[in-house]
Design a protein around this motif. Structure first.
Motif, PDB file in Angstrom:
ATOM      1  N   UNK A  68       0.836  -1.199   0.000  1.00  0.00           N
ATOM      2  CA  UNK A  68       0.000   0.000   0.000  1.00  0.00           C
ATOM      3  C   UNK A  68       0.875   1.254   0.000  1.00  0.00           C
ATOM      4  N   UNK A  69       1.934   1.226   0.790  1.00  0.00           N
ATOM      5  CA  UNK A  69       2.814   2.393   0.893  1.00  0.00           C
ATOM      6  C   UNK A  69       3.518   2.678  -0.428  1.00  0.00           C
ATOM      7  N   UNK A  70       4.030   1.639  -1.095  1.00  0.00           N
ATOM      8  CA  UNK A  70       4.716   1.840  -2.363  1.00  0.00           C
ATOM      9  C   UNK A  70       3.763   2.379  -3.428  1.00  0.00           C
ATOM     10  N   UNK A 167       5.756   5.210   8.384  1.00  0.00           N
ATOM     11  CA  UNK A 167       7.191   5.381   8.163  1.00  0.00           C
ATOM     12  C   UNK A 167       7.484   5.951   6.781  1.00  0.00           C
ATOM     13  N   UNK A 168       6.726   5.516   5.774  1.00  0.00           N
ATOM     14  CA  UNK A 168       7.028   5.873   4.399  1.00  0.00           C
ATOM     15  C   UNK A 168       6.238   7.063   3.866  1.00  0.00           C
ATOM     16  N   UNK A 169       5.094   7.380   4.482  1.00  0.00           N
ATOM     17  CA  UNK A 169       4.209   8.376   3.885  1.00  0.00           C
ATOM     18  C   UNK A 169       3.953   9.578   4.790  1.00  0.00           C
ATOM     19  N   UNK A 170       4.048   9.428   6.097  1.00  0.00           N
ATOM     20  CA  UNK A 170       3.652  10.516   7.000  1.00  0.00           C
ATOM     21  C   UNK A 170       4.649  11.670   7.039  1.00  0.00           C
ATOM     22  N   UNK A 171       5.862  11.490   6.540  1.00  0.00           N
ATOM     23  CA  UNK A 171       6.833  12.576   6.512  1.00  0.00           C
ATOM     24  C   UNK A 171       7.866  12.530   7.611  1.00  0.00           C
ATOM     25  N   UNK A 172       7.565  11.847   8.713  1.00  0.00           N
ATOM     26  CA  UNK A 172       8.514  11.633   9.824  1.00  0.00           C
ATOM     27  C   UNK A 172       9.064  12.922  10.421  1.00  0.00           C
TER      28      UNK A 172
END
Length: 233
Positions: A68-70, A167-172
């Motif tokens: 989903x993240x990719x 981890x991959x989409x929220x911007x961190x």
């Protein structure tokens, strides 16, 4: 209120708020979609379409979240960057993608809850001339309050425990978010990102505190479900 290892600041409030914002918003999105799917599957779709949609939900429940993240990174984020002036990696994006992860969980629970309504009551209502809409809104929903609450709580717990999408989409971002268009970091992604080589350091101990907070949340979730099942709603 701030995480800055260089200045010995180990505040977890930004990650706690990021976890709450993303999980709550994802649960709202997923609950709306799940309620629609479950109600259609239970009462308004033909049996063959219901079986097909149920199998599709079971299939979605087994898809790794990293996929989903990719997909979101290559398709959704660039589009949102154009619309939102470069704010594609945000709470809103992560919540929307995360909602599809918890969608099967809530949908399957709601579908089973709606189908658990006594057939005798349904047949009696039909014999009195009640329509499918009358049966669903006046009988099924009133007898499914526990199941609906349980589905939402379990979906929320599933959202809190996810790592890859946040981890991959929220911007961190390590800052406290002020809106759903801001970047954020969750507790789970913070654990994955922080690499402490010194096991006696405060940084390493702070990671265990993140895990402890998640464990406490899991305990509260299970406790709330037990309370709901015992009470008469």
């Amino acid at each position: 209120m701030k995480w800055d290892e260089k200045n010995n600041l180990f505040g977890l409030l930004p990650m706690i708020l990021g976890t709450i914002y993303i999980s709550v918003l994802a649960t709202i999105f997923a609950s709306i979609m799940s309620f629609s799917f479950a109600s259609l599957m239970a009462f308004f779709l033909p049996k063959n379409l219901t079986n097909l949609l149920n199998k599709f939900m079971l299939f979605l429940s087994g898809v790794p979240t990293v996929l989903y993240a990719f997909i979101a990174i290559f398709l959704l984020v660039p589009w949102l960057n154009d619309i939102l002036d470069g704010q594609g990696f945000s709470i809103l994006t992560a919540s929307f993608v995360l909602s599809f992860v918890i969608l099967p969980t809530i949908t399957i629970i709601l579908f089973n809850t709606f189908n658990s309504t006594s057939k005798k009551i349904v047949f009696a209502a039909k014999s009195l001339g009640a329509t499918k809409e009358d049966i669903f809104f006046d009988i099924v929903l009133k007898n499914s309050k526990k199941g609906i609450l349980s589905a939402i709580i379990l979906g929320f717990a599933r959202a809190v425990g996810d790592t890859m999408i946040a981890l991959m989409i929220a911007g961190n971002s390590l800052k406290i978010p002020n809106s759903i268009l801001d970047s954020a970091r969750t507790l789970t992604s913070h654990i994955a990102l922080i690499n402490a080589n010194d096991y006696e350091s405060t940084t390493f101990k702070a990671i265990f505190l993140c895990g402890l907070l998640l464990l406490i949340f899991s305990f509260l979730t299970v406790s709330s479900l037990k309370i709901i099942n015992k009470e008469k709603i």
